[in-house]
Scaffold this motif. Structure first.
Motif, PDB file in Angstrom:
ATOM      1  N   ASN A 118      10.343  13.796   4.653  1.00 53.80           N
ATOM      2  CA  ASN A 118       9.213  14.715   4.558  1.00 53.80           C
ATOM      3  C   ASN A 118       8.773  15.119   5.962  1.00 53.80           C
ATOM      4  N   GLY A 119       8.492  16.397   6.158  1.00 53.16           N
ATOM      5  CA  GLY A 119       8.154  16.907   7.474  1.00 53.16           C
ATOM      6  C   GLY A 119       9.295  17.733   8.028  1.00 53.16           C
ATOM      7  N   THR A 120       9.281  17.969   9.323  1.00 47.35           N
ATOM      8  CA  THR A 120      10.321  18.750   9.992  1.00 47.35           C
ATOM      9  C   THR A 120      10.741  18.018  11.262  1.00 47.35           C
ATOM     10  N   ALA A 121      11.754  18.581  11.925  1.00 47.02           N
ATOM     11  CA  ALA A 121      12.177  18.001  13.202  1.00 47.02           C
ATOM     12  C   ALA A 121      11.042  18.045  14.217  1.00 47.02           C
ATOM     13  N   ASP A 122      10.173  19.045  14.118  1.00 47.02           N
ATOM     14  CA  ASP A 122       9.056  19.166  15.064  1.00 47.02           C
ATOM     15  C   ASP A 122       7.918  18.197  14.745  1.00 47.02           C
ATOM     16  N   THR A 123       7.601  18.035  13.462  1.00 46.91           N
ATOM     17  CA  THR A 123       6.469  17.176  13.099  1.00 46.91           C
ATOM     18  C   THR A 123       6.832  15.704  13.113  1.00 46.91           C
ATOM     19  N   GLY A 124       8.107  15.395  12.878  1.00 43.56           N
ATOM     20  CA  GLY A 124       8.479  14.011  12.655  1.00 43.56           C
ATOM     21  C   GLY A 124       8.126  13.602  11.241  1.00 43.56           C
ATOM     22  N   PRO A 125       8.288  12.316  10.883  1.00 47.02           N
ATOM     23  CA  PRO A 125       8.030  11.873   9.509  1.00 47.02           C
ATOM     24  C   PRO A 125       6.589  12.120   9.089  1.00 47.02           C
ATOM     25  N   LEU A 126       6.416  12.554   7.842  1.00 48.32           N
ATOM     26  CA  LEU A 126       5.075  12.780   7.279  1.00 48.32           C
ATOM     27  C   LEU A 126       5.003  12.142   5.906  1.00 48.32           C
ATOM     28  N   LYS A 127       3.832  11.636   5.563  1.00 50.28           N
ATOM     29  CA  LYS A 127       3.632  11.158   4.203  1.00 50.28           C
ATOM     30  C   LYS A 127       3.257  12.326   3.293  1.00 50.28           C
ATOM     31  N   VAL A 128       3.458  12.158   2.005  1.00 53.48           N
ATOM     32  CA  VAL A 128       3.026  13.143   1.020  1.00 53.48           C
ATOM     33  C   VAL A 128       1.507  13.051   0.903  1.00 53.48           C
ATOM     34  N   GLY A 129       0.850  14.170   0.640  1.00 53.44           N
ATOM     35  CA  GLY A 129      -0.611  14.230   0.660  1.00 53.44           C
ATOM     36  C   GLY A 129      -1.304  13.444  -0.423  1.00 53.44           C
ATOM     37  N   TYR A 184       0.854  -1.177   0.000  1.00 52.06           N
ATOM     38  CA  TYR A 184       0.000   0.000   0.000  1.00 52.06           C
ATOM     39  C   TYR A 184       0.895   1.233   0.000  1.00 52.06           C
ATOM     40  N   ASP A 185       0.432   2.269  -0.660  1.00 49.04           N
ATOM     41  CA  ASP A 185       1.253   3.464  -0.806  1.00 49.04           C
ATOM     42  C   ASP A 185       1.811   3.948   0.531  1.00 49.04           C
ATOM     43  N   TYR A 186       0.990   4.016   1.557  1.00 57.10           N
ATOM     44  CA  TYR A 186       1.429   4.534   2.851  1.00 57.10           C
ATOM     45  C   TYR A 186       2.602   3.718   3.391  1.00 57.10           C
ATOM     46  N   ILE A 187       2.497   2.368   3.287  1.00 51.50           N
ATOM     47  CA  ILE A 187       3.571   1.500   3.751  1.00 51.50           C
ATOM     48  C   ILE A 187       4.828   1.714   2.922  1.00 51.50           C
ATOM     49  N   ILE A 188       4.650   1.855   1.616  1.00 44.27           N
ATOM     50  CA  ILE A 188       5.813   2.042   0.743  1.00 44.27           C
ATOM     51  C   ILE A 188       6.467   3.391   1.007  1.00 44.27           C
ATOM     52  N   GLN A 189       5.666   4.448   1.235  1.00 46.44           N
ATOM     53  CA  GLN A 189       6.266   5.741   1.583  1.00 46.44           C
ATOM     54  C   GLN A 189       7.116   5.618   2.846  1.00 46.44           C
ATOM     55  N   MET A 202       8.590   2.737   4.077  1.00 51.62           N
ATOM     56  CA  MET A 202       9.736   1.844   3.935  1.00 51.62           C
ATOM     57  C   MET A 202      10.766   2.329   2.922  1.00 51.62           C
ATOM     58  N   SER A 203      10.333   3.145   1.961  1.00 55.68           N
ATOM     59  CA  SER A 203      11.246   3.599   0.904  1.00 55.68           C
ATOM     60  C   SER A 203      12.045   4.835   1.294  1.00 55.68           C
ATOM     61  N   ASN A 238      25.783  10.405   4.345  1.00 55.52           N
ATOM     62  CA  ASN A 238      25.041  11.175   5.346  1.00 55.52           C
ATOM     63  C   ASN A 238      23.545  10.893   5.217  1.00 55.52           C
ATOM     64  N   ILE A 239      22.915  10.528   6.313  1.00 53.83           N
ATOM     65  CA  ILE A 239      21.486  10.234   6.292  1.00 53.83           C
ATOM     66  C   ILE A 239      20.712  11.548   6.242  1.00 53.83           C
ATOM     67  N   PRO A 240      19.915  11.773   5.200  1.00 50.53           N
ATOM     68  CA  PRO A 240      19.192  13.049   5.093  1.00 50.53           C
ATOM     69  C   PRO A 240      18.129  13.184   6.172  1.00 50.53           C
ATOM     70  N   GLN A 241      17.976  14.398   6.645  1.00 46.07           N
ATOM     71  CA  GLN A 241      16.985  14.709   7.671  1.00 46.07           C
ATOM     72  C   GLN A 241      15.817  15.464   7.036  1.00 46.07           C
ATOM     73  N   PRO A 242      14.648  15.400   7.659  1.00 41.18           N
ATOM     74  CA  PRO A 242      13.502  16.138   7.099  1.00 41.18           C
ATOM     75  C   PRO A 242      13.750  17.633   7.151  1.00 41.18           C
ATOM     76  N   LEU A 243      13.521  18.295   6.025  1.00 37.44           N
ATOM     77  CA  LEU A 243      13.804  19.729   5.906  1.00 37.44           C
ATOM     78  C   LEU A 243      12.547  20.559   5.684  1.00 37.44           C
ATOM     79  N   GLY A 244      11.377  19.936   5.829  1.00 41.93           N
ATOM     80  CA  GLY A 244      10.160  20.703   5.591  1.00 41.93           C
ATOM     81  C   GLY A 244      10.118  21.196   4.160  1.00 41.93           C
ATOM     82  N   ASN A 245      10.004  22.513   3.979  1.00 45.57           N
ATOM     83  CA  ASN A 245       9.933  23.086   2.637  1.00 45.57           C
ATOM     84  C   ASN A 245      11.290  23.504   2.102  1.00 45.57           C
ATOM     85  N   GLU A 246      12.342  23.131   2.805  1.00 43.95           N
ATOM     86  CA  GLU A 246      13.698  23.472   2.357  1.00 43.95           C
ATOM     87  C   GLU A 246      14.185  22.480   1.301  1.00 43.95           C
TER      88      GLU A 246
END
Length: 393
Positions: free
Chosen positions: A153-164, A139-144, A146-147, A220-228
């Protein structure tokens, strides 16, 4: 005018999003697509809502135009024989059942290709037909998750987020359409069809593009940058006086052009910001100072000023603003189709603009089994008259 894929026959045993999106693309390009469901309709998106219009869900309408619908019990010997008979004259078969399911029904590639060596057989699964996860549903959510997509996606404050939007399904649908068209072209030279093994997981990994390349090169493991942006600064969302606007500065020339519009001229002379690498290293400080400047003018004013300097920018729009925008209208990105029981349906149009073989909108999203009585003749008849109020470019 015939479409680019006029004469191509597609047997579509897929449901939900990835497969139906691929076959809608093929249908828009002129292919004759037969959507196969279980009796009563087995595409779950028929029931995903609200909203509904006269009983038809918006989700289902998004990816099912230009198809005819028949219902077949694939678990029965009679239904399996029906698919074999249709596959004998099909150019393409596409499905998204779990790995091994079609083989259990005697409808795997090896079986059907013996009946029709020219058949192009596209399998879409969550994780592909090989590897330790091959048996799992996808399912897309699971693949987002695991992949790696949610991790960036998201920020340090929100934690991981799926794309809408279910983007891994969309990526896979696009890859499926490309692969099928490539296989059709290869068949022109070899006379033989082939099997296509596509997975949501693989397509999601491929679509990480530069983010994956950054990791593979640096470790280097990329970190969530929000809209950056991970590689470019300033390339973000800023608050104008009347709402958010995106400013995307792609090089040093554009950065200095931006600085010429600012009241704080020291930003443009600060040695830390003279190169993109320096701006990436000091992104927080630079963005803080830019935000102080951007909020002094409206989005429209910034659009005008930045456009004059050749700097990409655009307001963050709601869907209401998007579909009222004159650019959306000028590009004919909506189409109204007529359904005999549902009424008028307003849909997103195809983005494909072909000068000699344009897309067409011939059939509205079908009811389950709507074309059962026509099943025998479907593969012999030509295209039906257009059934829409599409604007021609």
């Amino acid at each position: 005018m015939p479409g680019a894929l006029d004469g191509v026959r597609v047997l579509d045993l897929s449901r939900v999003l990835a497969g139906p999106y691929a076959t809608m693309i093929l249908g828009d390009l002129g292919a004759d697509v037969i959507k196969v469901e279980a009796p009563g309709g087995s595409d779950d998106t028929r029931f995903w809502g609200p909203p509904f219009q006269n009983g038809m869900s918006a989700y289902y309408t998004a990816v099912n135009r230009n198809k005819r619908s028949i219902t077949v019990n694939l678990k029965s010997a009679e239904g399996q024989e029906t698919i074999r008979r249709l596959a004998e004259t099909a150019d393409v078969l596409i499905h998204n059942f779990k790995t091994g399911t079609m083989e259990q029904w005697g409808l795997g590639y090896e079986s059907l290709s013996r009946l029709n060596p020219r058949l192009i057989y596209c399998s879409i699964t969550g994780f592909g037909e090989t590897g330790p996860l091959a048996s799992l549903a996808g399912y897309d959510y699971i693949i987002q998750a695991m992949s790696g997509w949610m991790s960036i996606n998201g920020t340090a404050d929100t934690g991981p987020l799926k794309v809408g939007v279910a983007v891994t399904d969309v990526f896979t649908g696009l890859y499926a359409a490309v692969a099928i068209e490539a296989a059709l072209w290869a068949r022109q030279k070899t006379g033989r069809g082939q099997k296509i093994d596509l997975s949501l997981f693989d397509c999601a990994v491929s679509a990480l593009v530069n983010v994956a390349a950054n990791y593979l090169m640096s470790g280097n493991i990329p970190q969530p940058l929000g809209n950056e942006h991970p590689n470019i600064v300033p390339y973000s969302t800023y608050e104008a006086s009347d709402g958010p606007i995106v400013i995307a500065v792609g090089n040093d020339r554009q950065f200095h052009a931006l600085c010429s519009l600012l009241s704080d001229r020291s930003i443009g002379t600060d040695p830390r910001f003279q190169t993109n690498s320096g701006r990436v290293a000091h992104r927080d400080e630079l963005n803080r100072r830019l935000n102080e400047e951007i909020k002094q003018r409206s989005r429209a004013e910034w659009q005008r000023l930045l456009a004059e300097k050749g700097i990409p920018c655009g307001p963050v729009q709601t869907l209401e603003e998007l579909f009222r925008h004159p650019q959306t209208d000028a590009r004919h990105m909506t189409v109204t189709m007529h359904h005999p029981t549902v009424g008028k349906l307003k849909l997103v149009a195809s983005p494909l603009k072909l000068s000699e073989t344009p897309v067409s909108y011939r059939l509205p999203p079908p009811l389950a089994g709507e074309h059962n009585r026509e099943a025998e003749a479907l593969w012999r008849n030509g295209p039906t008259p257009e059934n829409c109020d599409a604007k021609s470019p």
